[in-house]
Design an enzyme around this catalytic site. Structure first.
Site, PDB file in Angstrom:
ATOM      1  CG  ASN A   8     -71.119 -30.692 -96.600  1.00 38.56           C
ATOM      2  OD1 ASN A   8     -71.829 -29.958 -97.291  1.00 38.56           O
ATOM      3  ND2 ASN A   8     -71.053 -32.011 -96.785  1.00 38.56           N
ATOM      4  CD1 TRP A   9     -73.128 -25.330 -92.786  1.00 38.50           C
ATOM      5  CD2 TRP A   9     -74.026 -23.530 -93.798  1.00 38.50           C
ATOM      6  NE1 TRP A   9     -72.737 -24.214 -92.093  1.00 38.50           N
ATOM      7  CE2 TRP A   9     -73.275 -23.090 -92.690  1.00 38.50           C
ATOM      8  CE3 TRP A   9     -74.676 -22.583 -94.591  1.00 38.50           C
ATOM      9  CZ2 TRP A   9     -73.157 -21.743 -92.359  1.00 38.50           C
ATOM     10  CZ3 TRP A   9     -74.559 -21.247 -94.267  1.00 38.50           C
ATOM     11  CH2 TRP A   9     -73.810 -20.827 -93.154  1.00 38.50           C
ATOM     12  CE  LYS A  10     -73.701 -33.689 -94.973  1.00 42.18           C
ATOM     13  NZ  LYS A  10     -73.816 -35.061 -94.489  1.00 42.18           N
ATOM     14  CG  HIS A  86     -70.419 -35.660 -99.541  1.00 40.89           C
ATOM     15  ND1 HIS A  86     -71.439 -36.498 -99.171  1.00 40.89           N
ATOM     16  CD2 HIS A  86     -69.926 -35.139 -98.389  1.00 40.89           C
ATOM     17  CE1 HIS A  86     -71.568 -36.469 -97.852  1.00 40.89           C
ATOM     18  NE2 HIS A  86     -70.654 -35.640 -97.357  1.00 40.89           N
ATOM     19  CD  GLU A 158     -66.854 -36.793 -95.514  1.00 40.32           C
ATOM     20  OE1 GLU A 158     -66.872 -36.007 -94.575  1.00 40.32           O
ATOM     21  OE2 GLU A 158     -67.845 -37.028 -96.229  1.00 40.32           O
ATOM     22  CB  SER A 203     -70.306 -38.955 -86.607  1.00 33.86           C
ATOM     23  OG  SER A 203     -71.409 -39.545 -87.254  1.00 33.86           O
ATOM     24  N   GLY A 224     -70.531 -32.023 -91.031  1.00 33.12           N
ATOM     25  CA  GLY A 224     -71.867 -31.841 -91.604  1.00 33.12           C
ATOM     26  C   GLY A 224     -72.829 -31.327 -90.545  1.00 33.12           C
ATOM     27  N   GLY A 225     -73.586 -32.248 -89.953  1.00 30.28           N
ATOM     28  CA  GLY A 225     -74.642 -31.888 -88.987  1.00 30.28           C
ATOM     29  C   GLY A 225     -74.204 -30.873 -87.941  1.00 30.28           C
TER      30      GLY A 225
END
Ligand code: PGA
Length: 245
Positions: A8-10, A86, A158, A203, A224-225
């Site tokens: 998920n690159w946001k 989300h 999540e 995370s 994500g990150g």
């Protein structure tokens, strides 16, 4: 079953060039890449093994909805998965009712929804984790609960307090994630002929991924990150392959 990793690159990266080069570098059959909307089409063309995912959709299939992006338009671009509910969208106004409409829109357009469910830190502290999860999950499935046909879905636990950009974020423990997933499984209507896949997000990185992915109950991870770093996501994919079958 193979473990599924969702990147998920946001709202990243900022240029198509970067998006294309990252997508090419991490392309893998166990991966879903969810870039921002403007990069979907090109990323979809350069990936050979990964599946294309979108980060959201609007619930109407077309019409006078400025800024809306429909499930049918996503499908037309080759999108196979879409993230729905989300916490970063819920925070901006997606209510349980909106999430339910988006889940229904995804399924109506043959796109697999990745439904995100999770409690906030204060809800956890107040001992309300399970009741919040139950409310969110039942609501998300409320418009598709009588679906008898094969409906593929991914449900992601999540917890909001575990998302890396939250102040004081810390990953959940694999034990707690497993117990929440077991609880969520009891909430899925028995009429579903296809059991949803349950994954964990919050995370996840190359250092802790193994702890989650070695659990049988955790069938993948929403990242994500760490999904923006080539080496990190490649390492997570490697671990996923090791524990999939
Ligand atoms: P994170 O994000 O991996 O950076 O915690 C996960 C998510 O928000 O889906």
């Amino acid at each position: 079953m193979n473990k599924l990793i969702i990147a998920n690159w946001k709202e990243n990266p900022q240029t198509l060039t970067e998006a294309v080069s990252l997508a090419k570098a991490i392309d893998d059959e166990n991966l879903v890449i969810a870039p921002p909307y403007p990069f979907l089409e090109t990323v979809g063309k350069v990936i050979k093994k990964a599946s294309l995912g979108a980060q959201d959709l609007f619930w109407e299939d077309g019409g006078a909805f400025t800024g809306g992006v429909s499930g049918s338009q996503l499908k037309d671009l080759g999108v196979k998965y879409v993230i729905v509910g989300h916490s970063e969208r819920r925070r901006l106004g997606d209510t349980d009712e909106v999430v339910a409409k988006k889940v229904a829109a995804a399924i109506r357009n043959n796109i697999i929804p990745i439904i995100c469910i999770g409690e906030k830190r204060e809800e956890r502290k107040a001992g309300q984790s399970k009741s919040v999860i139950e409310k969110q999950l039942k609501a998300a499935l409320s418009l598709v609960k009588d679906q008898k046909s094969k409906v593929a879905m991914v449900i992601a636990y999540e917890p909001v307090w575990a998302i890396s950009t939250e102040p004081g974020a810390e990953p959940d423990t694999p034990e707690n994630a497993v117990s929440m997933i077991k609880f969520m499984k009891t909430l899925v209507p028995s009429s579903y002929s296809l059991v949803p896949r349950f994954i964990y997000g919050g995370s996840v990185n190359a250092n802790n991924a193994e702890g989650f992915l070695r659990e049988k109950e955790i069938e993948g991870a929403l990242v994500g990150g760490a999904s923006l770093k080539e080496q990190g996501i490649k390492e997570i994919i490697k671990i996923a392959r090791q524990y999939g079958n």
